[in-house]
Design an enzyme around this catalytic site. Sequence first.
Site, PDB file in Angstrom:
ATOM      1  N   SER A  14      13.343  13.709  38.965  1.00  0.00           N
ATOM      2  CA  SER A  14      14.335  12.670  38.776  1.00  0.00           C
ATOM      3  C   SER A  14      13.744  11.268  38.967  1.00  0.00           C
ATOM      4  O   SER A  14      14.202  10.308  38.367  1.00  0.00           O
ATOM      5  CB  SER A  14      15.513  12.879  39.718  1.00  0.00           C
ATOM      6  N   GLU A  27       4.448  11.380  -2.822  1.00  0.00           N
ATOM      7  CA  GLU A  27       4.532  11.016  -4.241  1.00  0.00           C
ATOM      8  C   GLU A  27       3.461  11.744  -5.044  1.00  0.00           C
ATOM      9  O   GLU A  27       3.705  12.204  -6.162  1.00  0.00           O
ATOM     10  CB  GLU A  27       4.345   9.496  -4.409  1.00  0.00           C
TER      11      GLU A  27
HETATM   12  C1  AOF Z   1       3.691   7.085   1.226  1.00  0.00           C
HETATM   13  N1  AOF Z   1       3.949   8.396   1.080  1.00  0.00           N
HETATM   14  O1  AOF Z   1       4.020  10.481   1.858  1.00  0.00           O
HETATM   15  C2  AOF Z   1       3.383   8.790   3.360  1.00  0.00           C
HETATM   16  C3  AOF Z   1       3.173   7.392   3.513  1.00  0.00           C
HETATM   17  O2  AOF Z   1      -3.605   7.230   6.722  1.00  0.00           O
HETATM   18  P1  AOF Z   1      -2.858   7.399   5.436  1.00  0.00           P
HETATM   19  O3  AOF Z   1      -3.618   6.990   4.242  1.00  0.00           O
HETATM   20  O4  AOF Z   1      -2.282   8.763   5.259  1.00  0.00           O
HETATM   21  O5  AOF Z   1      -1.654   6.345   5.480  1.00  0.00           O
HETATM   22  C4  AOF Z   1      -0.702   6.403   6.480  1.00  0.00           C
HETATM   23  C5  AOF Z   1       0.343   5.371   6.165  1.00  0.00           C
HETATM   24  O6  AOF Z   1       0.847   5.601   4.860  1.00  0.00           O
HETATM   25  C6  AOF Z   1       1.564   5.429   7.074  1.00  0.00           C
HETATM   26  O7  AOF Z   1       1.450   4.590   8.183  1.00  0.00           O
HETATM   27  C7  AOF Z   1       2.670   4.966   6.151  1.00  0.00           C
HETATM   28  O8  AOF Z   1       2.680   3.570   6.046  1.00  0.00           O
HETATM   29  C8  AOF Z   1       2.250   5.541   4.835  1.00  0.00           C
HETATM   30  N2  AOF Z   1       2.783   6.890   4.692  1.00  0.00           N
HETATM   31  N3  AOF Z   1       3.360   6.587   2.433  1.00  0.00           N
HETATM   32  O9  AOF Z   1       3.743   6.337   0.249  1.00  0.00           O
HETATM   33  C9  AOF Z   1       3.808   9.267   2.069  1.00  0.00           C
HETATM   34  N4  AOF Z   1       3.202   9.651   4.379  1.00  0.00           N
HETATM   35 ZN    ZN Z   2       1.281   6.743  -0.120  1.00  0.00          ZN
END
Ligand code: AOF
Ligand code: ZN
Length: 398
Positions: A333, A69
């Site tokens: 396996s 975002e």
């Molecule tokens: C979003 N947009 O593009 C992503 C999200 O360690 P951080 O701060 O990068 O946070 C990771 C968490 O943020 C991840 O587990 C998921 O919940 C969210 N990722 N959220 O709004 C994004 N990559």
């Molecule tokens: Zn985010």
Amino acid sequence: RNGLMPNETNAAANGHSAEDIRWMTEAIELASQGRGKVEPNPPVGCVLVRDSVCIGKGYHQRFGGPHAEVEALADCDDATGATAYVSLEPCCHHGKTPPCADALIRAKVARVVVSVVDPFAEVDGGGIERLRSAGIEVVTGIAKEAGEELLAAYLKRIRTGMPWVIAKWAMSLDGRIATQTGESKWITGPASRGAVHELRASVDAIAVGMGTVIADNPLLTVRLSELAKVTAADKPNTETETSPLVRLVYSRSRLPDLQSQLVQTASQTPTWLIAGPQIANADLARLADHDVETWQCESADPIEMVRQSLLWLGSKDNPRGLAMTHVMVEGGSQLLGSFAAADQIDEVHAFIAGKCIGGRSAPGPLGDPGIKALSDATSLRMSRVDSFDNDVRLIYRR
Ligand code: AOF
Ligand code: ZN
């Protein structure tokens, strides 16, 4: 190469507008560009649209970097009144970056369209709630099937604590991975083996059992000479600084020889031993002296060893200090059979060669006791079919 099989999205049937689905599909495609670079984070894409025109777009590009975002908002001058299409629910927590829900509110978007709700405990609907209480219209579940398909590994790890498991095997047209005398080199051709190196380059770890270590003395690295056999367009991005591939050896009783290629190269390529409870500490210490990381499981039961080791790999307690998202099991396996018996095979890459082997005692890919009733069989969905010279590769996913 035949490419992706079409994935039906019965969009119109759900009452979702064709326009929403179209923009969300673009957000999901953008998101996929982060695959292999953002883990253990999810790949996420975002498209900003006003009056049916894209005014900004972005995706989460690397672990620790800005979320999708934020990238999309930075790509546009003014998002007032726009619709934001985000493939995963915008976050509402302070992680490595501030909450995306707040960024969208500040940017005065009018509407947020989400594909998949984030099950991550710190988000879990909270992002949607925050947007709604700021008066923003939020729609969820758009192109959900495609969104979940891209996020499958992330979703599994968040829900179960375990990485996504890819089982890879090469077999004859009649389903054998070796002859009755155990000969298996090579069933498939060089182009198929190039594709295996490509796959290795895209996962966190590759796992083998001790039988394979003893029989093949494998190196289990990504060899660029092999990658060169894969067409340029399909090559993984090897320029980004992702963590190096970890080699995992599962061992219940026998240990790798100190002279084996794996142990000899452990100081250059991370090599971790998942040991059963019977193995003596002194033996583990000897391997540790050769830079092999060792982890001992409390249970000798193969199914428990699979489960507990996956929980360990999927946590921050492993020697890398970062959860693993994708683990590939290469054989033999017996190990593949243990993963199947534990119901932990999420994706199969079956390479099939134009050779027939036959023989009642020639093994198949899964060496577990197997099931008795067909109704107990694990069902996987066809995801992709490729051909490599005279071999085919079938990819099936949970
Ligand atoms: C979003 N947009 O593009 C992503 C999200 O360690 P951080 O701060 O990068 O946070 C990771 C968490 O943020 C991840 O587990 C998921 O919940 C969210 N990722 N959220 O709004 C994004 N990559
Ligand atoms: Zn985010």
